[in-house]
Design a protein around this motif. Structure first.
Motif, PDB file in Angstrom:
ATOM      1  N   THR A 249      -6.592   8.058  -6.957  1.00 42.15           N
ATOM      2  CA  THR A 249      -5.355   8.679  -7.309  1.00 42.15           C
ATOM      3  C   THR A 249      -4.286   7.683  -7.505  1.00 42.15           C
ATOM      4  OG1 THR A 249      -4.744   8.883  -4.940  1.00 42.15           O
ATOM      5  CG2 THR A 249      -5.925  10.814  -5.896  1.00 42.15           C
ATOM      6  N   ARG A 250      -4.472   6.396  -7.260  1.00 46.56           N
ATOM      7  CA  ARG A 250      -3.759   5.231  -7.348  1.00 46.56           C
ATOM      8  C   ARG A 250      -4.294   4.059  -7.632  1.00 46.56           C
ATOM      9  NH1 ARG A 250      -1.183   3.106  -1.836  1.00 46.56           N
ATOM     10  NH2 ARG A 250      -0.036   1.921  -3.038  1.00 46.56           N
ATOM     11  N   LYS A 251      -3.699   3.039  -8.074  1.00 41.59           N
ATOM     12  CA  LYS A 251      -4.470   1.625  -8.488  1.00 41.59           C
ATOM     13  C   LYS A 251      -3.872   0.702  -7.857  1.00 41.59           C
ATOM     14  CE  LYS A 251      -6.174   3.047 -13.202  1.00 41.59           C
ATOM     15  NZ  LYS A 251      -6.298   2.775 -14.697  1.00 41.59           N
ATOM     16  N   LEU A 252      -4.448  -0.326  -7.309  1.00 41.85           N
ATOM     17  CA  LEU A 252      -3.889  -1.700  -6.746  1.00 41.85           C
ATOM     18  C   LEU A 252      -4.664  -2.855  -7.390  1.00 41.85           C
ATOM     19  CD1 LEU A 252      -4.074  -0.623  -2.888  1.00 41.85           C
ATOM     20  CD2 LEU A 252      -2.112  -0.517  -4.539  1.00 41.85           C
ATOM     21  N   TYR A 253      -3.588  -3.628  -7.891  1.00 40.19           N
ATOM     22  CA  TYR A 253      -4.103  -4.763  -8.225  1.00 40.19           C
ATOM     23  C   TYR A 253      -3.859  -6.071  -7.319  1.00 40.19           C
ATOM     24  CZ  TYR A 253      -4.032  -2.096 -12.567  1.00 40.19           C
ATOM     25  OH  TYR A 253      -4.109  -1.268 -13.591  1.00 40.19           O
ATOM     26  N   LEU A 254      -4.701  -6.963  -6.959  1.00 38.50           N
ATOM     27  CA  LEU A 254      -4.899  -7.825  -6.225  1.00 38.50           C
ATOM     28  C   LEU A 254      -5.370  -9.246  -6.848  1.00 38.50           C
ATOM     29  CD1 LEU A 254      -6.209  -6.155  -2.853  1.00 38.50           C
ATOM     30  CD2 LEU A 254      -3.799  -6.638  -3.522  1.00 38.50           C
ATOM     31  N   GLU A 255      -4.657 -10.202  -6.816  1.00 37.56           N
ATOM     32  CA  GLU A 255      -4.854 -11.544  -7.624  1.00 37.56           C
ATOM     33  C   GLU A 255      -5.246 -12.407  -6.412  1.00 37.56           C
ATOM     34  OE1 GLU A 255      -3.060 -15.449  -9.965  1.00 37.56           O
ATOM     35  OE2 GLU A 255      -2.204 -13.125 -10.211  1.00 37.56           O
ATOM     36  N   ILE A 256      -6.445 -12.753  -6.152  1.00 39.30           N
ATOM     37  CA  ILE A 256      -7.000 -13.747  -5.380  1.00 39.30           C
ATOM     38  C   ILE A 256      -7.217 -15.201  -5.727  1.00 39.30           C
ATOM     39  CG2 ILE A 256      -8.769 -14.046  -3.377  1.00 39.30           C
ATOM     40  CD1 ILE A 256      -9.228 -11.055  -3.358  1.00 39.30           C
ATOM     41  N   GLY A 257      -6.713 -16.282  -5.017  1.00 36.92           N
ATOM     42  CA  GLY A 257      -6.840 -17.398  -5.558  1.00 36.92           C
ATOM     43  C   GLY A 257      -6.701 -18.469  -4.429  1.00 36.92           C
ATOM     44  N   ASN A 258      -6.835 -19.562  -4.907  1.00 40.31           N
ATOM     45  CA  ASN A 258      -6.688 -20.835  -4.003  1.00 40.31           C
ATOM     46  C   ASN A 258      -5.846 -21.810  -4.693  1.00 40.31           C
ATOM     47  OD1 ASN A 258      -7.426 -23.767  -3.026  1.00 40.31           O
ATOM     48  ND2 ASN A 258      -8.224 -22.397  -1.498  1.00 40.31           N
ATOM     49  N   ASN A 259      -4.601 -22.435  -3.877  1.00 44.09           N
ATOM     50  CA  ASN A 259      -3.679 -23.492  -4.699  1.00 44.09           C
ATOM     51  C   ASN A 259      -3.615 -24.590  -3.674  1.00 44.09           C
ATOM     52  OD1 ASN A 259      -3.310 -22.100  -7.120  1.00 44.09           O
ATOM     53  ND2 ASN A 259      -1.445 -20.930  -6.479  1.00 44.09           N
ATOM     54  N   LEU A 260      -3.153 -25.520  -4.344  1.00 38.89           N
ATOM     55  CA  LEU A 260      -2.681 -26.972  -3.680  1.00 38.89           C
ATOM     56  C   LEU A 260      -1.232 -26.745  -3.422  1.00 38.89           C
ATOM     57  CD1 LEU A 260      -3.308 -29.782  -2.255  1.00 38.89           C
ATOM     58  CD2 LEU A 260      -2.600 -30.450  -4.790  1.00 38.89           C
ATOM     59  N   TYR A 261      -0.785 -26.668  -2.162  1.00 36.80           N
ATOM     60  CA  TYR A 261       0.413 -26.581  -1.848  1.00 36.80           C
ATOM     61  C   TYR A 261       0.924 -27.907  -1.502  1.00 36.80           C
ATOM     62  CZ  TYR A 261      -0.070 -21.606  -1.808  1.00 36.80           C
ATOM     63  OH  TYR A 261      -0.412 -20.332  -2.265  1.00 36.80           O
ATOM     64  N   SER A 262       2.407 -27.899  -1.338  1.00 37.91           N
ATOM     65  CA  SER A 262       3.322 -29.222  -1.060  1.00 37.91           C
ATOM     66  C   SER A 262       2.550 -29.806   0.450  1.00 37.91           C
ATOM     67  CB  SER A 262       4.776 -28.889  -0.979  1.00 37.91           C
ATOM     68  OG  SER A 262       5.169 -27.972  -0.279  1.00 37.91           O
ATOM     69  N   THR A 263       2.196 -29.021   1.056  1.00 40.74           N
ATOM     70  CA  THR A 263       1.688 -29.834   2.440  1.00 40.74           C
ATOM     71  C   THR A 263       0.543 -30.655   2.113  1.00 40.74           C
ATOM     72  OG1 THR A 263       0.315 -27.611   2.838  1.00 40.74           O
ATOM     73  CG2 THR A 263       2.694 -27.626   3.759  1.00 40.74           C
ATOM     74  N   GLY A 264      -0.110 -30.608   1.103  1.00 46.67           N
ATOM     75  CA  GLY A 264      -1.333 -31.117   0.670  1.00 46.67           C
ATOM     76  C   GLY A 264      -2.479 -30.314   1.131  1.00 46.67           C
TER      77      GLY A 264
END
Length: 279
Positions: A249-264
């Motif tokens: 009855t509804r749709k959910l969009y999830l983007e899953i990833g891994n990034n390098l942050y400023s903390t290293g």
């Protein structure tokens, strides 16, 4: 009443206890584990089998075996996670390679499964591991999957089953009509995101299927070379009760990833939001 401690409920203090009350609504192969401080990774886990009432079992079998699979690490999670998230160390860190356990002991010396000619056996396969999958096969026999994650299914013929962490399956296996040979089952522990390393990953474990104590083992090397070897594809399975898929009855969009942050640090995220412990 389940989930991460201090988010959905308070943790159970050391030496204390907590009683869960709930109504059983289905039979099947389940399991339980701790959530606090990644206790599952340090071994707080167990199979939880719920059996049908007499006469309610949809399949006939003579005996019921349980095989639990676990990845066991030589150091505790607190030490491994420090090395895992340290941006100055290579991934995976050396201590992240696990050993495989079958029914709580070294996968190569787990107890023998004894078969009698002509009998039907149900084998429950429960992966209670932390990060590793297990590929299970029983060369020289036909396996028919009849349960997935506590739900009965129409029998599905398969030569091998890749069991991810938390997954559970049941297979029916018909014993041969003769006890002239013994056999071995195979459980290969692997994780696709960990680079292959000889002797470390994957790790291959074998267990005994005994028809007769003095019988020789059947040579089944050709089993894995046959062109029609079939791995279980759970998308093709059908529920035994025949209930149609629910209409969304509804749709959910999830983007899953891994990034390098400023903390290293490399951090996983969902919709660009990383996890943060609540205050």
């Amino acid at each position: 009443m389940d989930g991460p401690a201090m988010i959905t409920q308070c943790g159970i203090p050391p030496g204390d206890n907590f009683t869960y009350h709930y109504t059983l609504e289905q039979a099947g192969s389940m399991w339980l584990h701790g959530h606090l401080a990644h206790e599952i990774s340090d071994g707080l886990r167990a199979a939880f089998i719920i059996r049908n009432k007499p006469g309610a079992e949809p399949y006939h079998y003579d005996e019921d075996y349980l095989l639990t699979f676990e990845d066991w690490f030589s150091t505790e999670f607190a030490d491994r996670i420090y090395h895992t998230i340290n941006p100055n160390e290579a991934f995976p860190p050396p201590k992240s390679y696990a050993y495989g356990l079958v029914n709580g002991i070294n996968g190569n010396v787990t107890q023998t499964l004894k078969f009698e000619p002509g009998k039907m056996y149900r084998i429950r396969l429960v992966n209670m591991g932390d990060i590793n999958s297990f590929q299970f096969s029983l060369p020289g026999h036909e396996m028919h999957v009849i349960e997935a994650d506590g739900e009965y299914s129409i029998p599905y013929a398969a030569d091998g089953i890749d069991i991810a962490p938390a997954q559970r399956y049941s297979v029916l296996v018909k014993a041969h009509d003769t006890d002239a040979f013994n056999y071995q089952f195979n459980a290969t522990m692997h994780a696709n995101f960990i680079p292959a390393s000889p002797g470390l990953s994957p790790r291959v474990y074998t267990g005994k299927i005994e028809y007769s104590a003095g019988a020789p083992y059947r040579d089944t090397r050709a089993f894995y070379e046959k062109p029609d070897f079939k791995w279980l594809n759970d998308i093709e399975m059908q529920a035994l009760d025949g209930q149609p898929a629910m209409i969304p009855t509804r749709k959910l969009y999830l983007e899953i990833g891994n990034n390098l942050y400023s903390t290293g640090q490399h951090l996983d995220h969902i919709n660009n939001i990383t996890f943060a412990m609540p205050n």
